[in-house]
Scaffold this motif. Structure first.
Motif, PDB file in Angstrom:
ATOM      1  N   ARG A  18       0.842  -1.193   0.000  1.00 47.46           N
ATOM      2  CA  ARG A  18       0.000   0.000   0.000  1.00 47.46           C
ATOM      3  C   ARG A  18       0.880   1.246   0.000  1.00 47.46           C
ATOM      4  NH1 ARG A  18      -3.317  -0.232   5.141  1.00 47.46           N
ATOM      5  NH2 ARG A  18      -4.159  -2.039   4.066  1.00 47.46           N
ATOM      6  N   GLU A  19       0.467   2.269  -0.729  1.00 44.78           N
ATOM      7  CA  GLU A  19       1.136   3.583  -0.650  1.00 44.78           C
ATOM      8  C   GLU A  19       0.628   4.239   0.622  1.00 44.78           C
ATOM      9  OE1 GLU A  19       3.015   5.365  -3.189  1.00 44.78           O
ATOM     10  OE2 GLU A  19       2.949   3.760  -4.698  1.00 44.78           O
ATOM     11  N   LEU A  20       1.523   4.772   1.444  1.00 46.66           N
ATOM     12  CA  LEU A  20       1.074   5.354   2.711  1.00 46.66           C
ATOM     13  C   LEU A  20       0.776   6.845   2.592  1.00 46.66           C
ATOM     14  CD1 LEU A  20       3.442   3.501   5.206  1.00 46.66           C
ATOM     15  CD2 LEU A  20       1.080   2.952   4.634  1.00 46.66           C
ATOM     16  N   ASP A  21       1.397   7.505   1.617  1.00 48.79           N
ATOM     17  CA  ASP A  21       1.144   8.934   1.380  1.00 48.79           C
ATOM     18  C   ASP A  21       1.622   9.260  -0.036  1.00 48.79           C
ATOM     19  OD1 ASP A  21       3.917   9.048   1.432  1.00 48.79           O
ATOM     20  OD2 ASP A  21       4.034   9.808   3.463  1.00 48.79           O
ATOM     21  N   ASP A  22       1.706  10.561  -0.371  1.00 51.53           N
ATOM     22  CA  ASP A  22       2.220  10.886  -1.702  1.00 51.53           C
ATOM     23  C   ASP A  22       3.680  11.342  -1.629  1.00 51.53           C
ATOM     24  OD1 ASP A  22       1.845  13.258  -0.479  1.00 51.53           O
ATOM     25  OD2 ASP A  22       0.395  14.067  -1.933  1.00 51.53           O
ATOM     26  N   GLN A  23       4.351  11.000  -0.519  1.00 48.56           N
ATOM     27  CA  GLN A  23       5.775  11.372  -0.364  1.00 48.56           C
ATOM     28  C   GLN A  23       6.709  10.172  -0.598  1.00 48.56           C
ATOM     29  OE1 GLN A  23       6.411  14.733   0.652  1.00 48.56           O
ATOM     30  NE2 GLN A  23       4.202  14.736   0.229  1.00 48.56           N
ATOM     31  N   GLY A  24       6.180   9.088  -1.102  1.00 51.50           N
ATOM     32  CA  GLY A  24       7.029   7.925  -1.361  1.00 51.50           C
ATOM     33  C   GLY A  24       7.092   6.951  -0.199  1.00 51.50           C
ATOM     34  N   ASN A  25       6.281   7.155   0.823  1.00 56.50           N
ATOM     35  CA  ASN A  25       6.245   6.184   1.931  1.00 56.50           C
ATOM     36  C   ASN A  25       5.272   5.064   1.587  1.00 56.50           C
ATOM     37  OD1 ASN A  25       7.960   7.264   4.184  1.00 56.50           O
ATOM     38  ND2 ASN A  25       6.685   9.057   3.741  1.00 56.50           N
ATOM     39  N   VAL A  26       5.752   3.845   1.739  1.00 62.40           N
ATOM     40  CA  VAL A  26       4.915   2.697   1.381  1.00 62.40           C
ATOM     41  C   VAL A  26       4.971   1.633   2.484  1.00 62.40           C
ATOM     42  CG1 VAL A  26       5.323   3.040  -1.089  1.00 62.40           C
ATOM     43  CG2 VAL A  26       6.758   1.417   0.160  1.00 62.40           C
ATOM     44  N   LEU A  27       4.006   0.745   2.461  1.00 61.88           N
ATOM     45  CA  LEU A  27       4.078  -0.451   3.294  1.00 61.88           C
ATOM     46  C   LEU A  27       4.676  -1.530   2.393  1.00 61.88           C
ATOM     47  CD1 LEU A  27       3.293  -1.478   6.137  1.00 61.88           C
ATOM     48  CD2 LEU A  27       1.243  -2.441   5.086  1.00 61.88           C
ATOM     49  N   LEU A  28       5.837  -2.009   2.786  1.00 58.48           N
ATOM     50  CA  LEU A  28       6.608  -2.886   1.903  1.00 58.48           C
ATOM     51  C   LEU A  28       6.573  -4.325   2.405  1.00 58.48           C
ATOM     52  CD1 LEU A  28       8.532  -2.494  -0.583  1.00 58.48           C
ATOM     53  CD2 LEU A  28      10.418  -2.467   1.049  1.00 58.48           C
ATOM     54  N   TYR A  29       6.310  -5.248   1.504  1.00 57.28           N
ATOM     55  CA  TYR A  29       6.339  -6.665   1.859  1.00 57.28           C
ATOM     56  C   TYR A  29       7.790  -7.155   1.835  1.00 57.28           C
ATOM     57  CZ  TYR A  29       5.282 -11.590   2.106  1.00 57.28           C
ATOM     58  OH  TYR A  29       5.216 -12.894   2.519  1.00 57.28           O
ATOM     59  N   ILE A  30       8.176  -7.874   2.853  1.00 60.69           N
ATOM     60  CA  ILE A  30       9.553  -8.388   2.941  1.00 60.69           C
ATOM     61  C   ILE A  30       9.511  -9.901   2.734  1.00 60.69           C
ATOM     62  CG2 ILE A  30      11.626  -8.539   4.398  1.00 60.69           C
ATOM     63  CD1 ILE A  30      10.699  -5.616   3.698  1.00 60.69           C
ATOM     64  N   ASP A  31      10.264 -10.376   1.758  1.00 60.42           N
ATOM     65  CA  ASP A  31      10.235 -11.812   1.474  1.00 60.42           C
ATOM     66  C   ASP A  31      10.955 -12.624   2.543  1.00 60.42           C
ATOM     67  OD1 ASP A  31       8.935 -11.873  -1.166  1.00 60.42           O
ATOM     68  OD2 ASP A  31      10.672 -10.670  -1.764  1.00 60.42           O
ATOM     69  N   ARG A  32      12.168 -12.179   2.859  1.00 56.62           N
ATOM     70  CA  ARG A  32      12.976 -12.992   3.771  1.00 56.62           C
ATOM     71  C   ARG A  32      13.893 -12.134   4.644  1.00 56.62           C
ATOM     72  NH1 ARG A  32      14.557 -18.198  -0.089  1.00 56.62           N
ATOM     73  NH2 ARG A  32      12.465 -19.051   0.010  1.00 56.62           N
ATOM     74  N   SER A  33      14.414 -12.755   5.688  1.00 54.37           N
ATOM     75  CA  SER A  33      15.364 -12.056   6.553  1.00 54.37           C
ATOM     76  C   SER A  33      16.324 -13.056   7.174  1.00 54.37           C
ATOM     77  CB  SER A  33      14.622 -11.316   7.666  1.00 54.37           C
ATOM     78  OG  SER A  33      15.545 -10.583   8.436  1.00 54.37           O
ATOM     79  N   ILE A  34      17.495 -12.561   7.498  1.00 56.85           N
ATOM     80  CA  ILE A  34      18.456 -13.379   8.244  1.00 56.85           C
ATOM     81  C   ILE A  34      18.899 -12.519   9.425  1.00 56.85           C
ATOM     82  CG2 ILE A  34      20.292 -12.725   6.585  1.00 56.85           C
ATOM     83  CD1 ILE A  34      21.504 -15.578   7.233  1.00 56.85           C
ATOM     84  N   LEU A  35      18.818 -13.085  10.609  1.00 57.53           N
ATOM     85  CA  LEU A  35      19.074 -12.279  11.805  1.00 57.53           C
ATOM     86  C   LEU A  35      20.259 -12.823  12.584  1.00 57.53           C
ATOM     87  CD1 LEU A  35      15.365 -11.865  13.010  1.00 57.53           C
ATOM     88  CD2 LEU A  35      16.726 -10.226  11.690  1.00 57.53           C
ATOM     89  N   ASN A  36      20.971 -11.900  13.246  1.00 56.38           N
ATOM     90  CA  ASN A  36      22.110 -12.332  14.058  1.00 56.38           C
ATOM     91  C   ASN A  36      21.807 -12.144  15.546  1.00 56.38           C
ATOM     92  OD1 ASN A  36      23.034  -9.634  14.951  1.00 56.38           O
ATOM     93  ND2 ASN A  36      23.430  -9.315  12.769  1.00 56.38           N
ATOM     94  N   GLU A  37      22.685 -12.713  16.375  1.00 54.51           N
ATOM     95  CA  GLU A  37      22.486 -12.716  17.830  1.00 54.51           C
ATOM     96  C   GLU A  37      22.655 -11.330  18.429  1.00 54.51           C
ATOM     97  OE1 GLU A  37      25.071 -13.546  16.190  1.00 54.51           O
ATOM     98  OE2 GLU A  37      26.912 -12.959  17.216  1.00 54.51           O
ATOM     99  N   TYR A  38      23.297 -10.438  17.700  1.00 52.39           N
ATOM    100  CA  TYR A  38      23.666  -9.149  18.273  1.00 52.39           C
ATOM    101  C   TYR A  38      22.574  -8.093  18.118  1.00 52.39           C
ATOM    102  CZ  TYR A  38      26.438  -5.029  19.294  1.00 52.39           C
ATOM    103  OH  TYR A  38      26.879  -3.862  19.827  1.00 52.39           O
ATOM    104  N   THR A  39      21.885  -8.068  16.962  1.00 50.62           N
ATOM    105  CA  THR A  39      20.909  -6.995  16.746  1.00 50.62           C
ATOM    106  C   THR A  39      19.454  -7.460  16.891  1.00 50.62           C
ATOM    107  OG1 THR A  39      20.926  -7.355  14.357  1.00 50.62           O
ATOM    108  CG2 THR A  39      22.407  -5.658  15.202  1.00 50.62           C
ATOM    109  N   SER A  40      19.238  -8.747  17.164  1.00 45.69           N
ATOM    110  CA  SER A  40      17.847  -9.218  17.227  1.00 45.69           C
ATOM    111  C   SER A  40      17.218  -9.330  18.620  1.00 45.69           C
ATOM    112  CB  SER A  40      17.729 -10.578  16.515  1.00 45.69           C
ATOM    113  OG  SER A  40      18.397 -11.570  17.265  1.00 45.69           O
ATOM    114  N   PRO A  41      18.013  -9.359  19.732  1.00 45.99           N
ATOM    115  CA  PRO A  41      17.394  -9.670  21.031  1.00 45.99           C
ATOM    116  C   PRO A  41      16.205  -8.787  21.399  1.00 45.99           C
ATOM    117  CG  PRO A  41      19.774  -9.669  21.256  1.00 45.99           C
ATOM    118  CD  PRO A  41      19.481  -9.216  19.865  1.00 45.99           C
TER     119      PRO A  41
END
Ligand SMILES: CC(C)[C@H](C(=O)O)[C@@H](O)C(=O)O
Ligand code: SF4
Length: 474
Positions: A18-41
């Protein structure tokens, strides 16, 4: 007629919920992610507090890399109690949220940006958001990867989406004939030196041109990985036959009919003729020499044949101040030839240059040679699979015979969060991507360069030109 689109817009538009406004802000679907022990807790703590589940646990991989030891004989204990807590919590999160974990003793473990492509977890056309800035690496496969903060990780885990502001677009056309000693690392170092450490802030970079086409997929990863050091929040290249070949046999790549369907869908992943970019840059690599950094920002770099700048000659007051600060921190004098800078450490590894091709290049230089006795050399393969392959190919033996330590995989001294830390005053030739003050240990000095250049510096005991090993002079 539909208007011409950049590859960036194709990737983002195909994932815009979905477009959230007319300034280029959108709700973006993320396919995948890989997380590490340091930034995910904190992200997992946030989910726990709100009693939320992970929306699509199978779209996420957990992988230990930042804090684990890299001692040659592997065990799963962290040296530092803080690191141990992070890894323990990571294990708990894997169990409680049903997300697959590559733990320290898993043969698939390694630095996340080496692991994800190696597993075929990242595919062309995907949008990947992960808790690490070098997620841009995946652009080499024609995916769009970007780093996110902890609260965004929580949002992604709970909803599979993110609030996202579209970036400006920059096209960097890389052309010319490369000297055989010049690598992908030198190309990206040249770009960063040219446009500055914030030259691509607010932009997504698409790399094009004959040099990019000729590079291996691993070389392309080095470029997309380090583009973040110019401030880019995304860097990618249109996928081609080399990418498909790279992916075809990977464990998680689609197989059979699914592979054929995937191939078809990837055919549209290019910038349309006539599409417009906000900024265009031409990078001619005809005269490019191996590069090294001399300062405390990745743009403070020069050709290895160069000399240290004299701040007195710099007209721009801001640059002058930055040069003065850098030279003072690095304990270096203006006018010194780069090849006269002695080193105490040599480090080959990281998500920029810890892949098998990087190790092959280093081994080519080190074969039958010894490193200077006062230099401590460390080689940290980018993943456990890279380590195995290097052992099978006989590279490990070359490294050990040359006097390097052959260690286990992880981020290690790239950011010194485990026990691989430099002492104040140590000076390291390093194949990593960041040379900030104290990055490899408080008061230590880092010079960034390609793995082959690190190898030649280790032999010489000072920064040196990899082209000199053939001519014999060092
Ligand atoms: C720890 C993490 C936040 C960081 C990053 O995002 O890049 C690290 O990997 C780095 O290279 O500095
Ligand atoms: S290897 Fe270095 S740059 Fe890459 S993820 Fe680890 S700490 Fe960050």
């Amino acid at each position: 007629m539909a208007c011409a689109k950049t590859l960036y817009r194709k990737l983002i538009d195909s994932h815009t919920v979905r477009e959230l406004d007319d300034q280029g802000n959108v709700l973006l679907y993320i396919d995948r992610s890989i997380l590490n022990e340091y930034t995910s807790p904190q992200a997992f703590s946030g989910l726990r507090e709100k009693n939320r589940k992970a929306w699509r646990p199978e779209s996420v991989l957990l992988n230990v890399d930042h804090v684990n030891p890299t001692r040659p004989v592997r065990d799963d204990k962290m040296t530092d109690p803080g690191g141990q807590l992070q890894v323990d919590y990571f294990r708990e999160n894997s169990r409680d949220f049903g997300i697959e974990l590559f733990d320290v003793l898993d043969t698939r473990q390694g630095i996340e940006h080496v692991v994800a492509p190696e597993q075929g977890f990242v595919l062309p056309g995907m949008v990947i958001a992960a808790g690490d800035s070098h997620t841009t690496t995946y652009g080499a496969l024609g995916a769009f990867g970007f780093g996110i903060g902890t609260s965004e990780i929580e949002h992604f885990l709970a909803t599979q989406t993110l609030a996202y502001k579209r970036l400006k677009t920059m096209r960097v056309k890389v052309s010319g004939k490369l000297d055989p000693a010049v690598t992908a690392k030198d190309i990206i170092m040249l770009l960063i030196q040219r446009i500055g450490a914030s030259g691509a802030t607010g932009f997504a970079i698409e790399f094009t041109g004959s040099v990019i086409t000729q590079l291996s997929v691993e070389g392309r990863m080095t470029i997309c990985n380090m583009a973040v050091e110019a401030g880019a929040r995304g860097a990618f290249m249109a996928p081609d036959e080399k990418v498909y070949q790279y992916l075809q046999d990977k464990p998680r790549a689609p197989k059979g009919e699914m592979w054929e369907l995937a191939l078809q869908s990837w055919q549209n992943l290019y910038t349309d003729e006539g599409a417009e970019f906000d900024r265009e840059i031409e990078l001619d690599c005809d005269k490019l020499e191996p590069m090294v950094t001399w300062g405390i920002s990745p743009d403070q770099a020069d050709n290895i044949s160069g000399v240290l700048p004299d701040p007195a000659d710099e007209k721009d007051p801001q640059k002058r101040l930055a040069q003065e600060k850098a030279l003072a921190y690095m304990a270096l004098k203006p006018g010194t030839r780069l090849t006269d800078i002695p080193i105490s450490h040599a480090f080959i590894g990281s998500c920029t240059n810890g892949r098998i091709e990087d190790l092959r290049l280093a081994a080519e230089v080190l074969k039958g040679k010894k490193i200077t006795p006062h230099v401590r050399g460390m080689i940290i393969p980018g993943s456990t699979l890279v380590r195995q392959q290097a052992e099978q190919e006989g590279l490990a033996k070359i490294f050990i015979d040359a006097g390097f330590e052959w260690r286990q995989s992880g981020c290690s001294m790239c950011l010194a969060m485990n026990e691989d830390v430099l002492e104040p005053g140590d000076r390291c030739a390093s194949s990593t991507n960041r040379n900030f003050a104290g990055r490899q240990g408080a008061g230590s000095h880092t010079h960034l360069m390609s793995p082959a250049m690190v190898a030649v510096a280790a032999i010489a005991g000072h920064l040196a030109d990899v082209r000199s090993i053939n001519g014999g002079e060092q």
